[in-house]
Enzyme design. Structure first.
Site, PDB file in Angstrom:
ATOM      1  N   LYS A   1       0.828  -1.200   0.000  1.00  0.00           N
ATOM      2  CA  LYS A   1       0.000   0.000   0.000  1.00  0.00           C
ATOM      3  C   LYS A   1       0.867   1.257   0.000  1.00  0.00           C
ATOM      4  CE  LYS A   1      -3.941  -1.889   2.560  1.00  0.00           C
ATOM      5  NZ  LYS A   1      -4.959  -1.684   1.517  1.00  0.00           N
TER       6      LYS A   1
ATOM      7  N   ARG B   1     -10.379 -11.553   1.801  1.00  0.00           N
ATOM      8  CA  ARG B   1     -11.188 -12.634   1.237  1.00  0.00           C
ATOM      9  C   ARG B   1     -10.440 -13.963   1.277  1.00  0.00           C
ATOM     10  NH1 ARG B   1     -11.603  -9.285  -4.290  1.00  0.00           N
ATOM     11  NH2 ARG B   1     -11.351  -7.598  -2.766  1.00  0.00           N
TER      12      ARG B   1
HETATM   13  N1  BES Z   1      -8.214  -3.791   4.327  1.00  0.00           N
HETATM   14  C1  BES Z   1      -8.307  -3.401   2.981  1.00  0.00           C
HETATM   15  C2  BES Z   1      -9.569  -2.609   2.681  1.00  0.00           C
HETATM   16  C3  BES Z   1      -9.585  -1.188   3.147  1.00  0.00           C
HETATM   17  C4  BES Z   1      -8.839  -0.225   2.522  1.00  0.00           C
HETATM   18  C5  BES Z   1     -10.409  -0.805   4.173  1.00  0.00           C
HETATM   19  C6  BES Z   1      -8.894   1.089   2.927  1.00  0.00           C
HETATM   20  C7  BES Z   1     -10.496   0.505   4.574  1.00  0.00           C
HETATM   21  C8  BES Z   1      -9.717   1.449   3.957  1.00  0.00           C
HETATM   22  C9  BES Z   1      -8.314  -4.625   2.080  1.00  0.00           C
HETATM   23  O1  BES Z   1      -7.528  -5.677   2.498  1.00  0.00           O
HETATM   24  C10 BES Z   1      -7.761  -4.182   0.760  1.00  0.00           C
HETATM   25  O2  BES Z   1      -6.621  -3.814   0.717  1.00  0.00           O
HETATM   26  N2  BES Z   1      -8.583  -4.219  -0.275  1.00  0.00           N
HETATM   27  C11 BES Z   1      -8.185  -3.786  -1.560  1.00  0.00           C
HETATM   28  C12 BES Z   1      -8.756  -4.753  -2.564  1.00  0.00           C
HETATM   29  C13 BES Z   1      -8.252  -4.523  -3.963  1.00  0.00           C
HETATM   30  C14 BES Z   1      -6.788  -4.889  -4.047  1.00  0.00           C
HETATM   31  C15 BES Z   1      -9.066  -5.382  -4.899  1.00  0.00           C
HETATM   32  C16 BES Z   1      -8.716  -2.374  -1.783  1.00  0.00           C
HETATM   33  O3  BES Z   1      -9.828  -2.103  -1.387  1.00  0.00           O
HETATM   34  O4  BES Z   1      -7.979  -1.564  -2.310  1.00  0.00           O
HETATM   35 MN    MN Z   2      -5.527  -5.461   1.859  1.00  0.00          MN
END
Ligand code: BES
Ligand code: MN
Ligand code: ZN
Length: 499
Positions: A280, A354
């Site tokens: 990230k 997931r």
């Molecule tokens: N934990 C995150 C989702 C999230 C991101 C929650 C920002 C709250 C704020 C999750 O694990 C994630 O990183 N999801 C990705 C999925 C994508 C790679 C398909 C996302 O939402 O960017």
């Molecule tokens: Mn994630």
């Protein structure tokens, strides 16, 4: 905080503070009128002078109001009487709590539960008053050396209801409200703890601790070797990238008949989500310590249910690990095999929630559950779609979805449904495995739920995406404890309907 219930007259209250509502423009509530009468128009004179209008959020703290038995009178602005709805009521309660807490009064009597809120009875008003007060006064300072704790905090709050006939319902609301607020507090604390303290091992220890406090709650922790044996290849592929060992926590509450099917809650317990190799960006990455808020809400819920001794069976399941970049971590393109046997192409290692949930959902089948609800901070897309106010809800069972949506409306901890249509499933096609773990830019919350739906075909299942509601950012940064109130209400409704 110690709450109690009473039905009495404002002029007879011996207390450090009396809390009275005032509507816009300059209209005292019924209890306020009574106080005004015995104080020989002291209040109405001040109001006429223009000291308070009654706008929502306004307060006026008065000392030595003539002919009263209380040290202080706090007037709390409630906005227009016609617009005094659920949210306005909670706001008035929260404003009152914060103001009294800073006033030096250590006990108070609130007449706010006597105000009319359309469609709401004494039970609702008392329970919401307890939840909103505890919510407003919550602080997280166990990791600060100078706690800045109030010298004379509010310790006792009496909630006044209109009629003696309301007392039995109000007493039940007191029990339920305390239990819900307790569950919310557990969830907030766990959420707020940093990733270096709140590890999967710590979550497991805390769950075991809760289990020790209640004899109807049995907590078990599966270790990595156990998960390997069960074939949880998807969950373990995420855990591999971290030095913290994964834990798989089950919390079993048996309050119902041994033959009544349990309600299962599965909470995402990523104690830190760096994204893994699909790392990230740095800004706000600290907030990914909140990626275990689903797990925290399950632990809070289990505590609430146990305290309330609900006559049903409830299971909490918490798959927990870190998502870190490492030589052993998942790489984009890796293919892993889930417990269900489906192979998964990990196209993005940041779609890890997931990957751990699918194995936990498969595991839930062994309980032969009545319903399964998973709770997860699953997608940034949900924050974009619904913002900070609504939980995203998707499911495969109309009745279950409706029950949760209704529980959300009643508790003020609301969810909004998104479609789980077959058409979206195509986005998960993989050239190399049974299914890909991402579905492209479009409809990210829906395709995440589509992924989970491949593992819940045998279950009555709902997915709650709490990415937008589980914590607040900015100056008020911190966990909210949602959706403990919604889930508790859902179970209270189950008990009431005898299903
Ligand atoms: N934990 C995150 C989702 C999230 C991101 C929650 C920002 C709250 C704020 C999750 O694990 C994630 O990183 N999801 C990705 C999925 C994508 C790679 C398909 C996302 O939402 O960017
Ligand atoms: Mn994630
Ligand atoms: Zn995550």
């Amino acid at each position: 905080m110690e709450f109690s219930i009473k039905s009495g007259h404002p002029e007879k209250q011996r207390s450090a503070c009396i809390i009275i509502g005032i509507f816009e423009p300059r209209r005292l509530s019924a209890a306020g009128e009574q106080l005004d009468l015995i104080s020989e128009s002291w209040l109405s004179n001040l109001i006429r002078r223009g000291d308070i209008e009654g706008t929502a959020g306004q307060t006026l703290l008065l000392h030595n109001v003539p002919n009263t038995l209380c040290d202080r009178v706090l007037l709390v602005g409630c906005g227009k009487e016609r617009e005094f709805n659920d949210a306005a009521y909670r706001k008035a309660i929260a404003t009152a709590a914060k103001t009294v807490n800073e006033s030096g009064a250590m006990d108070a009597v609130s007449f706010l539960p006597e105000l009319t809120v359309k469609g709401r009875d004494a039970y609702w008003k008392v329970r919401q008053a307890i939840e909103a007060t505890q919510d407003a006064l919550y602080t997280f300072d166990e990791l600060k050396s100078d706690t800045g704790i109030e010298r004379r905090p509010l310790r006792k709050l009496v909630l006044s209801v209109t009629s003696r006939r309301d007392l039995p319902a109000a007493e039940q609301a007191l029990i339920d409200g305390n239990a819900i607020a307790g569950g919310v507090e557990i969830a907030r604390r766990l959420g707020n703890l940093p990733g270096n303290i709140c590890t999967p091992t710590y979550l497991a220890e805390q769950a075991i601790e809760l289990g020790k406090q209640h004899d109807k709650l049995t907590v078990k922790v599966l270790e990595q070797a156990d998960m390997e044996e069960l074939g949880m290849g998807s969950l373990l592929s995420v855990a591999k990238g971290s030095r913290e060992p994964a834990k798989f926590i089950t919390m079993e509450y048996n309050g119902g008949n041994s033959d009544s099917k349990p309600h299962v809650f599965v909470g995402k317990g990523i104690t830190f989500d760096s994204g893994g190799i699909s790392i990230k960006p740095s800004p706000a990455m600290d907030e990914m310590k909140f990626d275990m808020c689903g797990a925290a809400s399950v632990m809070g819920l289990m505590n609430t249910v146990t305290e309330l001794k609900l006559p049903i069976n409830v299971i909490g399941i918490i798959p927990s690990c870190e998502n870190m970049p490492d030589g052993l971590a998942n790489k984009p393109g890796d293919i892993v095999t889930s417990m269900a046997g489906l192979t998964i192409e990990v196209l993005n290692t940041d779609a890890e929630g997931r990957l751990i949930l699918c194995d936990a959902l498969t595991y839930s089948e062994r309980y032969n559950p009545a319903t399964v609800v998973d709770i997860a901070t699953l997608t940034g897309a949900c924050v974009i779609a619904l913002g900070a106010h609504a939980t995203g809800l998707l499911g495969n069972h109309r009745g279950l979805s409706n029950d949760l949506l209704n529980a959300g409306k009643y508790s003020g901890d609301r969810a909004w449904e998104m479609p789980l249509w077959d058409e979206y499933q195509d986005q998960l096609k993989s050239n190399f495995a049974d299914i890909a773990n991402i579905g492209g830019r479009e409809a990210g919350t829906i395709t995440a739920a589509c992924f989970l739906s491949r593992f819940t075909k045998k279950l009555n299942w709902v997915h709650l995406d709490i990415a937008g509601v589980a914590w607040k950012g900015g100056a008020e940064k911190g966990a909210t404890g949602r959706p403990v109130p919604m889930m508790t209400q859902y179970l209270l409704d189950k008990v009431a309907s005898g299903k």
